[in-house]
Design a protein around this motif. Structure first.
Motif, PDB file in Angstrom:
ATOM      1  N   UNK A  37      33.389  11.262 -36.073  1.00  0.00           N
ATOM      2  CA  UNK A  37      33.659  10.674 -34.768  1.00  0.00           C
ATOM      3  C   UNK A  37      32.459   9.842 -34.325  1.00  0.00           C
ATOM      4  N   UNK A  38      32.732   8.713 -33.673  1.00  0.00           N
ATOM      5  CA  UNK A  38      31.704   7.784 -33.193  1.00  0.00           C
ATOM      6  C   UNK A  38      32.000   7.429 -31.745  1.00  0.00           C
ATOM      7  N   UNK A  39      30.953   7.243 -30.955  1.00  0.00           N
ATOM      8  CA  UNK A  39      31.170   6.862 -29.560  1.00  0.00           C
ATOM      9  C   UNK A  39      29.977   6.076 -29.027  1.00  0.00           C
ATOM     10  N   UNK A  40      30.215   4.809 -28.652  1.00  0.00           N
ATOM     11  CA  UNK A  40      29.178   4.003 -28.005  1.00  0.00           C
ATOM     12  C   UNK A  40      29.010   4.445 -26.563  1.00  0.00           C
ATOM     13  N   UNK A  41      27.778   4.366 -26.071  1.00  0.00           N
ATOM     14  CA  UNK A  41      27.553   4.586 -24.648  1.00  0.00           C
ATOM     15  C   UNK A  41      28.133   3.400 -23.880  1.00  0.00           C
ATOM     16  N   UNK A  42      28.550   3.596 -22.616  1.00  0.00           N
ATOM     17  CA  UNK A  42      29.151   2.502 -21.849  1.00  0.00           C
ATOM     18  C   UNK A  42      28.259   1.275 -21.709  1.00  0.00           C
ATOM     19  N   UNK A  43      26.928   1.452 -21.722  1.00  0.00           N
ATOM     20  CA  UNK A  43      26.020   0.306 -21.616  1.00  0.00           C
ATOM     21  C   UNK A  43      25.686  -0.293 -22.976  1.00  0.00           C
ATOM     22  N   UNK A  44      26.164   0.345 -24.060  1.00  0.00           N
ATOM     23  CA  UNK A  44      25.935  -0.179 -25.396  1.00  0.00           C
ATOM     24  C   UNK A  44      24.536   0.033 -25.935  1.00  0.00           C
ATOM     25  N   UNK A  45      23.708   0.813 -25.233  1.00  0.00           N
ATOM     26  CA  UNK A  45      22.328   1.002 -25.670  1.00  0.00           C
ATOM     27  C   UNK A  45      22.198   1.975 -26.843  1.00  0.00           C
ATOM     28  N   UNK A  46      23.177   2.860 -26.992  1.00  0.00           N
ATOM     29  CA  UNK A  46      23.107   3.801 -28.101  1.00  0.00           C
ATOM     30  C   UNK A  46      24.511   4.184 -28.559  1.00  0.00           C
TER      31      UNK A  46
ATOM     32  N   UNK B 139      35.716  15.215 -32.218  1.00  0.00           N
ATOM     33  CA  UNK B 139      35.961  14.126 -31.271  1.00  0.00           C
ATOM     34  C   UNK B 139      34.858  14.103 -30.221  1.00  0.00           C
ATOM     35  N   UNK B 140      34.534  12.890 -29.727  1.00  0.00           N
ATOM     36  CA  UNK B 140      33.554  12.740 -28.649  1.00  0.00           C
ATOM     37  C   UNK B 140      33.981  11.608 -27.726  1.00  0.00           C
ATOM     38  N   UNK B 141      33.583  11.697 -26.472  1.00  0.00           N
ATOM     39  CA  UNK B 141      33.754  10.559 -25.563  1.00  0.00           C
ATOM     40  C   UNK B 141      32.727  10.657 -24.442  1.00  0.00           C
ATOM     41  N   UNK B 142      32.366   9.496 -23.905  1.00  0.00           N
ATOM     42  CA  UNK B 142      31.362   9.397 -22.848  1.00  0.00           C
ATOM     43  C   UNK B 142      32.010   8.777 -21.614  1.00  0.00           C
ATOM     44  N   UNK B 143      31.724   9.337 -20.454  1.00  0.00           N
ATOM     45  CA  UNK B 143      32.322   8.853 -19.214  1.00  0.00           C
ATOM     46  C   UNK B 143      31.828   7.452 -18.871  1.00  0.00           C
ATOM     47  N   UNK B 144      32.654   6.640 -18.185  1.00  0.00           N
ATOM     48  CA  UNK B 144      32.222   5.299 -17.758  1.00  0.00           C
ATOM     49  C   UNK B 144      31.002   5.377 -16.846  1.00  0.00           C
TER      50      UNK B 144
END
Length: 266
Positions: A91-100, A134-139
């Motif tokens: 599973x892959x998940x970008x941070x909302x700001x795209x920094x990591x 699975x992973x996800x990051x909040x807006x």
């Protein structure tokens, strides 16, 4: 799997195969792309695990059986850079700001890669020890003004972490953060998760069990008991998403139906 990006001008369509399609929405032109080269002369064999950066500049793919996460340019469809895990990323998940970008596999270790420095800046262990599925990051712009991270596992447990996740001070080794709450409402591997636009709701699902779909109320760390019910025809939930302002929730299941529900709170 399909992903709309570049302001709705292009669609990437892929699956459990060694190629993908790029579809130009404006011209209807379709291009088949295969044999994208990664590090050490290796090629990406399957394109079914991926995520796209918030600025639409690159797509991250997991290289099966190697542990590499490869960054590919959305314009040229060529390799840009790569990161290395101890095992293949599931599973892959970008941070909302795209920094990591966060990446994790069956060993429950989550790698936090810095996109500017192109290296791992933190290793975190998901509490529970079961493989990450699975992973996800909040807006960023959400109701709480906090960055929540949800991590789902093979056991069905979903750990919810607060904004300190990945920011703990540690010079070496693996950090063991404590989750805000562990949701144990699913009993099979968590396949999909999604925060709504203001992060008040977290939807979680497992496509391995019928009707294994739940909505989490983040503020109270509780699961909505009144929906879905035993009579809600979810089936095996394979995909879902919220509308931009969360007025609607769409759920796609195993028999090809897309179920549309109205969220009255919004």
């Amino acid at each position: 799997f399909a992903l709309l990006f570049l302001g709705g001008k292009e669609v990437i369509v892929t699956g459990n195969c060694n190629y993908l399609y790029s579809c130009d929405v404006e011209t209807s032109a379709i291009k088949k792309i295969h044999c994208i080269k990664g590090p050490n002369g290796l090629y990406i064999e399957k394109y079914n695990i991926f995520d796209i950066s918030p600025d639409n500049s690159c797509i991250a793919f997991s290289m099966e059986n190697t542990g590499y996460v490869v960054l590919v340019s959305t314009k040229t469809k060529n390799w840009i850079a790569e990161f290395k895990l101890n095992c293949p990323a599931r599973t892959l998940s970008f941070s909302p700001d795209g920094n990591y970008i966060l990446a994790s596999g069956k060993d429950s270790e989550i790698f936090k890669f810095d996109m500017k420095m192109r290296r791992c800046v933190r290793r975190l262990y998901n509490e529970g020890g079961s493989g990450t599925s699975s992973m996800c990051i909040a807006p960023n712009d959400n109701y709480f003004s906090k960055r929540f991270t949800a991590v789902g596992s093979d056991s069905g447990i979903v750990n919810l972490y607060d904004e300190s996740f990945g920011n703990e001070k540690a010079s070496i080794g693996v950090v063991h953060p404590k989750p805000m709450h562990a949701f144990k409402n699913l009993t099979t591997s968590v396949s999909t998760m999604k925060f709504n636009h203001d992060a008040q709701i977290l939807a979680i699902a497992s496509n391995l069990k019928r009707d294994a779909f739940r909505l989490v109320h983040v503020a109270s760390n509780s699961v909505f008991a009144n929906w879905p019910t035993s009579r809600t025809p979810i089936g095996y939930a394979h995909s879902f998403d919220f509308s931009p302002q969360s007025k609607y929730l769409a759920v796609g299941n195993d028999i090809g139906k897309v179920l549309l529900y109205r969220l009255n709170h919004y």
